[in-house]
Scaffold this motif. Structure first.
Motif, PDB file in Angstrom:
ATOM      1  N   ALA A  83     -19.471  26.615  19.006  1.00 18.79           N
ATOM      2  CA  ALA A  83     -20.381  26.269  17.917  1.00 18.79           C
ATOM      3  C   ALA A  83     -19.765  25.285  16.934  1.00 18.79           C
ATOM      4  CB  ALA A  83     -20.808  27.535  17.169  1.00 18.79           C
ATOM      5  N   LEU A 143     -31.541  34.745  16.647  1.00 15.57           N
ATOM      6  CA  LEU A 143     -30.332  33.985  16.311  1.00 15.57           C
ATOM      7  C   LEU A 143     -29.091  34.611  16.931  1.00 15.57           C
ATOM      8  CD1 LEU A 143     -30.983  33.107  12.557  1.00 15.57           C
ATOM      9  CD2 LEU A 143     -31.568  31.808  14.616  1.00 15.57           C
ATOM     10  N   GLU A 144     -29.024  35.929  16.943  1.00 24.48           N
ATOM     11  CA  GLU A 144     -27.877  36.593  17.561  1.00 24.48           C
ATOM     12  C   GLU A 144     -27.814  36.288  19.051  1.00 24.48           C
ATOM     13  OE1 GLU A 144     -28.337  40.697  16.588  1.00 24.48           O
ATOM     14  OE2 GLU A 144     -27.676  40.450  14.499  1.00 24.48           O
ATOM     15  N   GLN A 149     -25.446  32.080  11.481  1.00 28.34           N
ATOM     16  CA  GLN A 149     -24.831  33.276  12.047  1.00 28.34           C
ATOM     17  C   GLN A 149     -23.311  33.196  11.999  1.00 28.34           C
ATOM     18  OE1 GLN A 149     -27.580  35.396  11.954  1.00 28.34           O
ATOM     19  NE2 GLN A 149     -26.351  36.305  13.558  1.00 28.34           N
ATOM     20  N   VAL A 150     -22.765  32.035  12.332  1.00 33.86           N
ATOM     21  CA  VAL A 150     -21.310  31.872  12.318  1.00 33.86           C
ATOM     22  C   VAL A 150     -20.768  32.010  10.902  1.00 33.86           C
ATOM     23  CG1 VAL A 150     -19.399  30.286  12.785  1.00 33.86           C
ATOM     24  CG2 VAL A 150     -21.315  30.442  14.391  1.00 33.86           C
ATOM     25  N   HIS A 183     -15.964  31.536  17.733  1.00 33.10           N
ATOM     26  CA  HIS A 183     -17.124  30.829  18.292  1.00 33.10           C
ATOM     27  C   HIS A 183     -16.813  29.343  18.461  1.00 33.10           C
ATOM     28  CE1 HIS A 183     -19.458  34.472  17.481  1.00 33.10           C
ATOM     29  NE2 HIS A 183     -19.007  34.448  16.247  1.00 33.10           N
ATOM     30  N   VAL A 238     -28.046  29.188  14.181  1.00 34.82           N
ATOM     31  CA  VAL A 238     -26.769  29.464  14.835  1.00 34.82           C
ATOM     32  C   VAL A 238     -25.620  29.230  13.859  1.00 34.82           C
ATOM     33  CG1 VAL A 238     -25.182  28.680  16.644  1.00 34.82           C
ATOM     34  CG2 VAL A 238     -27.611  28.993  17.165  1.00 34.82           C
ATOM     35  N   VAL A 253     -24.622  30.477  23.276  1.00 39.55           N
ATOM     36  CA  VAL A 253     -23.713  29.362  22.983  1.00 39.55           C
ATOM     37  C   VAL A 253     -22.267  29.767  23.264  1.00 39.55           C
ATOM     38  CG1 VAL A 253     -22.775  27.922  21.137  1.00 39.55           C
ATOM     39  CG2 VAL A 253     -25.243  28.249  21.323  1.00 39.55           C
ATOM     40  N   ASP A 254     -21.881  30.976  22.859  1.00 39.84           N
ATOM     41  CA  ASP A 254     -20.520  31.458  23.111  1.00 39.84           C
ATOM     42  C   ASP A 254     -20.219  31.480  24.611  1.00 39.84           C
ATOM     43  OD1 ASP A 254     -19.953  31.840  20.437  1.00 39.84           O
ATOM     44  OD2 ASP A 254     -20.398  33.978  20.450  1.00 39.84           O
ATOM     45  N   LEU A 275     -26.600  32.670  19.555  1.00 43.47           N
ATOM     46  CA  LEU A 275     -25.156  32.518  19.392  1.00 43.47           C
ATOM     47  C   LEU A 275     -24.413  33.091  20.600  1.00 43.47           C
ATOM     48  CD1 LEU A 275     -22.752  31.627  17.746  1.00 43.47           C
ATOM     49  CD2 LEU A 275     -22.880  33.774  16.452  1.00 43.47           C
ATOM     50  N   ARG A 276     -24.881  34.206  21.140  1.00 44.42           N
ATOM     51  CA  ARG A 276     -24.250  34.762  22.343  1.00 44.42           C
ATOM     52  C   ARG A 276     -24.336  33.781  23.504  1.00 44.42           C
ATOM     53  NH1 ARG A 276     -26.887  39.572  20.685  1.00 44.42           N
ATOM     54  NH2 ARG A 276     -28.540  39.231  22.239  1.00 44.42           N
TER      55      ARG A 276
END
Length: 211
Positions: A103, A19-20, A67-68, A100, A64, A26-27, A23-24
């Protein structure tokens, strides 16, 4: 491919690590770049390896969101007054969404229901109910606050309603809009957020008093 899978296993790949990394990605490149194949390449494993940690693409997107939102969570709700808790959470969630922006559309489009997020919702409902809100009203409060924060973040990410754009309008045609925008100052978005949040919390407080 087998070597890639072995490297991923030796690295101790976990759901959290997946998941981390998602997210990276997606960022860095946006939601459209996120796929199991691409994420597997980022982690040095086959795409199929990821399914041991997230069962499908929907679960990955839910993760994701998780995570946010996790970045905005206080250690516990109920440590202060309900109003202070909600205010702190709203500001923290805003900061997380600002960090983010790619997201944000995901939070608008997809209701995530992971155990971790449901646990957070349970904690919010419990805090509000303990403060005296009737149980059904706790959901109204929680959803109203979250919708406000996510909507604000979406407007900011899309550049909607910025004071700068209104300040550049023709002052002869729109004297009031231009005047209001110019008098709002450089940090108008933050001030507008604080104003609206305070009004929202005051409304909740009045509802509780009528209780």
């Amino acid at each position: 491919m087998a070597a890639n899978r072995a490297r991923g296993q030796r690295a101790g790949l976990t759901r959290q690590a997946v998941l981390e990394a998602a997210l990276r990605l997606v960022d860095r490149e946006g939601l459209k770049a996120l796929s199991m194949r691409r994420l597997g390449a980022e982690l040095g494993v086959e795409a199929m390896t990821l399914y041991h940690h997230v069962p499908n693409k929907t679960a990955l997107l839910d993760g994701v969101i998780e995570q946010v939102v996790a970045e905005a969570l206080p250690p516990q709700f109920g440590a202060a007054t309900w109003r202070a808790d909600l205010s702190a959470y709203a500001h923290a969630l805003t900061s997380a969404l600002d960090a983010h922006p790619n997201a944000v559309p995901l939070l608008l489009a997809q209701p995530a229901m992971t155990p971790r997020l449901l646990g957070t919702m349970e904690a919010v409902v419990g805090m509000l109910h303990e403060a005296g809100f009737p149980l059904p009203r706790t959901l109204d409060v929680m959803y109203s606050l979250t919708s406000f924060v996510v909507g604000h973040a979406a407007a900011q990410a899309g550049g909607v309603g910025g004071a700068d754009s209104m300040a550049s309008l023709d002052p002869d045609t729109y004297p009031l809009l231009v005047g209001a925008a110019r008098e709002s100052g450089d940090d108008a978005a933050r001030a507008r957020f604080d104003f609206a949040l305070d009004a929202l919390l005051t409304g909740f407080e009045r509802e509780l008093a009528r209780g």
